[in-house]
Design a protein around this motif. Structure first.
Motif: not given
Ligand SMILES: Nc1ncnc2c1ncn2[C@@H]1O[C@H](COP(=O)(O)OP(=O)(O)OP(=O)(O)O)[C@@H](O)[C@H]1O
Ligand SMILES: [Mg+2]
Lengths: 483, 317
Positions: A82, A85-88, A90-91, A95, A99-101, A135, A137-138, A151
């Protein structure tokens, strides 16, 4: 492989797509271009099952499909990167990738398998600067983009959609992406590629589809069209490819801002003078401290050492009060109140500092060429490029004396890009001092009256207007290591 | 010290050990002693809150929260005690019915939040009020009777360890496992972290939130059963008297789970519950005025969250 026919879509009664046809064959790279708000992302989201079309059909591998949920599109072999950004954060990387699979073994998530598969994909991309357990976020923005790509790759996709994948990438990472796309192509995957950088379109695409105002303009083979021709189809008029003329020596005025020996956690020994009427470009690699520099000048992450005049902003508020504005790199997180209207966002700064002379919002939106200029729309529904224009408008309300731009035209279409360039020059001509970061070297060189090159948080050197791309890169990458 | 504070879970355990040590010293200085028995008593008392808080952790991690647990606990205690009606042979039926009611309430919470798109705060508050209405209408005091066999749950010990504490440990371990090792667990974090990202990645987010609420309510149901076994009957105020709604949320947050969801876990919550319980017992031993007790608890919670916010804030920048 893919055939979308007669796709139409309205949001809240406003038609954003009508009668769009788009097809792609195995191993083809098909570029989709158009101005901001033309409907490119919306069309891709329909393919990905995020939105459902009001009319028209999606056919994959000869079968008509309708996706009620992104997971269904995923299962049909559609992977999408997308625009936003479409990332978490904190994970971990793994992960996020799965995600989702998540793979399971005896009903339990198989972390080892996730890590291994992620490592393998990262290796394939020649990415060794981080691993599956980091992670998100880093990671830097560019590294996050790599995670997005991993992904998409980890889904066994037949169709891969990339919505402005290079917007956040540095030059050498773009090369990497090219190679990657070639590899996907070799595997018989159809790639739909959206970008405002037409050079990429010509480098990569077999065919190009042009959208304008939600309608299909043309689909042509990339070899049958020139850049100028493509621009004309997108914008509906000819557009000269030149940057506005630089400032005359005599037009450059007094020094509005100086930094002497400025430093903080990320910067050291920074000397900087910004004069009225000039545009100063900042070059450097990812992580060289470019964004830190503008944030320090602005006061968001202030200098802790050194001198700065006229004021040394210790806070954003102090910076704004001192007449400094910042158009940030991350508009979604730092530039806009996404749930508020275009109007409220445009007035954000003016209201915050109790600025009296609020220019009429409609004039501002016209100045930044926001189209359609609907003031009541919530900003989160705007296309990426249009959001950027709202950020610009926000600062124009208070006419700052010093304006800092961090990637001012990221995700902005060719027409609007020229408009933003003109606007920047206009601001400079009227006495504003401008500091601009851009990863796009042609833009940086084309716009700047002089260029400061950063390396590892220090000033590596100064270059005059119109320097060659090579000299900028050589200075930016220490000891001549090509970047 | 900095390394300790950097991770909220470790921070809460560090605080727990410090509180135990200081508490022990204070009590000793006061001329009392802090014995193994006191520690066991702490376990005993915190078991019910602990179980509720573990469930609450699930809801909060998924980006939601549940304010209906207190009334649900009361309801479950009554349903269970009335169904048992003093007969050991009814225990199994009663447990099944009680948990069934809990699951149903959780389902309603989850469906109202996801399908009707009502904010969790309002949705679960609404459900809480509905349950309160039912309770007020049907009961004006304790009702039903729990057979002696079932009271074992509340009072028996295996060796020195109360059965209630074992039950709590089992629930906590179960949920910990669920969060760490199953797909569901991963998705709870994803949905709480960012619903839109989760959805675009192919997670059926509504199901995750609903399941988290069902599990949260089931935990409250288990706590309700535990309290009924202690009381020997059901009581319409047992949940609210214990303040299980806000207290459980406080324990979760004290344990380092982000109220906005997506970050934290069961280990922290267990630490949070124990910390609150230890504070309580120390104050009891010292016979401190109960208002002062509340003040200290309030300060501890706010300070803890402020410390976590500082740490995460700095890392993000
Ligand atoms: N969820 C939504 N609700 C309302 N309007 C929307 C929504 N999503 C998109 N739009 C509108 O649809 C139009 C097309 O947007 P889209 O994001 O597809 O443009 P785009 O071609 O991708 O532009 P850009 O190059 O700036 O990314 C815009 O006018 C946008 O405001
Ligand atoms: Mg777009």
């Amino acid at each position: 492989m893919l055939r979308m026919t007669g796709i139409g879509k309205s949001f809240l009664g406003i038609r954003v797509l009508r009668g769009i046809d788009l097809s792609a064959t195995a191993g083809e790279v098909h570029a989709v271009v158009g101005e901001n708000g033309a409907g490119k992302s919306t069309l891709m989201k329909i393919l990905a099952g995020v939105h459902q079309p009001d009319e028209g059909t999606v056919e994959i591998g000869g079968q008509i499909r309708s996706f009620a949920h992104p997971v269904e599109a995923q299962r049909a072999g559609v992977a999408i990167i997308y625009q936003e950004f479409n990332l978490l954060p904190e994970r971990s990387v793994a992960d996020n990738v799965f995600l989702g699979r998540e793979p399971t073994r005896r009903g339990l998530v198989d972390r080892a398998a996730m890590d291994e598969a992620t490592s393998r994909l990262l290796d394939e991309l020649d990415e060794h600067s981080f691993g599956p357990r980091h992670l998100v976020k880093d990671l830097s923005v560019a590294q996050q983009q790599v995670v997005e790509i991993v992904k998409a790759l980890s889904v066994d996709a037949r169709i891969v959609v990339m919505d402005e994948p290079t917007a956040a990438l540095a030059e050498h990472e773009v090369d990497l992406l090219y190679r990657l796309i070639r590899r996907l192509q070799g595997r018989g995957i159809a790639v739909l590629y959206i970008s405002h950088r037409l050079r990429e379109v010509f480098d990569l695409a077999d065919r190009v589809t042009v959208l304008k105002d939600g309608a299909h303009v043309a689909t042509v083979a990339a070899t049958d069209v020139t850049t100028a021709g493509l621009v004309k189809m997108m914008v509906g008029r000819e557009l000269d490819a030149y940057f506005p003329p630089r400032a005359e020596e005599s037009a450059i005025g007094e020094v509005l801002l100086t930094v002497r020996n400025g430093g903080n956690g990320k910067l050291d020994g920074i000397d900087l003078d910004l004069r009225a009427g000039e545009i100063v470009g900042v070059a450097g690699l990812q992580g060289s401290g470019r964004s830190s520099l503008v944030k320090a000048v602005f006061g968001a992450e202030p200098f802790t050492r050194g001198e700065m005049t006229p004021t040394r902003p210790g806070s954003v508020r102090a910076g704004v009060a001192a007449g400094i504005g910042l158009v940030t790199e991350d508009r979604k997180a730092e530039g806009l109140a996404l749930n508020q209207s275009v109007r409220d966002n445009a007035l954000l700064v003016a209201r915050a500092i109790g600025h009296r002379s609020r220019a009429a919002v409609s004039d501002l939106l016209e100045r930044v060429k926001l189209a359609p200029p609907r003031q009541e729309t919530e900003v989160k529904y705007l296309s990426g490029g249009n959001q950027q224009k709202v950020v610009l408008a926000k600062w124009l309300t208070v006419s700052p004396r010093v304006l800092l731009f961090d990637e001012p035209t990221r995700g902005v279409d060719v027409g609007a890009k020229a408009a933003i360039h003109d606007l920047m020059r206009e601001l400079a001509d009227s006495g504003t001092a401008i500091l601009m970061i851009s990863s796009e070297l042609p833009e940086l060189i084309g716009m700047s009256d002089r260029i400061i090159v950063l390396r590892d948080g220090r000033v590596a050197g100064h270059l005059p207007a119109g320097s060659a791309e090579e000299s900028v890169m050589a200075l930016a990458a220490a000891d001549g290591v090509a970047a | 010290m900095i390394a300790l504070v950097a991770n909220p879970t470790r921070a809460v355990y560090a605080a727990l050990i410090a509180t135990l040590a200081i508490g022990w010293a204070l009590v000793a200085f006061d001329g009392g002693t802090f014995t193994l028995n006191d520690l066991v008593g702490i376990q005993q008392r915190s078991a019910a809150l602990g179980i509720v808080a573990v469930g609450q952790t699930l809801a909060i991690l998924a980006g939601s929260l549940d304010l209906s647990v207190a009334y649900l606990i009361s309801l479950v205690s009554l349903v269970a005690a009335e169904t048992m009606a003093g007969q050991s042979s009814n225990i199994l039926t009663a447990v099944v019915v009680a948990l069934g009611v809990s699951a149903l309430v959780g389902l309603v919470n989850g469906v109202v939040i996801t399908k009707l798109k009502v904010h969790a705060f309002i949705a679960t508050l609404g459900v809480a009020l509905v349950i309160r209405g039912v309770l007020d209408h049907l009961y004006d005091g304790p009702a039903g009777r729990v057979p002696v066999d079932f009271q074992q749950l509340g009072y028996a010990r295996i060796g020195p360890i109360p059965v209630a504490a074992i039950l709590w440990a089992a629930v906590a371990a179960g949920v910990w496992f669920l969060l760490r090792r199953t797909r569901f667990g991963h998705r709870v974090y994803a949905v709480g972290g960012d619903v839109e990202v989760a959805r675009l990645s192919g997670v059926r987010t509504d199901r995750v939130v609903i399941a988290a609420h069902v599990l949260c309510s089931l935990c409250a149901g288990v706590a309700g059963l535990l309290l009924a076994s202690r009381l020997g009957a059901g009581a319409p105020t047992v949940g609210t008297d214990g303040g299980y709604d806000l207290e459980s949320i406080a324990a979760v947050v004290l344990g380092g789970t982000a109220l906005a969801g997506g970050r934290g876990g069961v280990a922290g919550t267990v630490g949070g519950v124990l910390l609150l319980a230890v504070l309580d017992s120390v104050f009891n031993q010292l016979e401190v005025n109960s208002f002062f007790k509340d003040v200290v608890r309030g300060v501890v919670i706010v300070v803890a969250v402020a410390v976590y916010a500082r740490r995460t804030g700095r890392r993000a920048s």
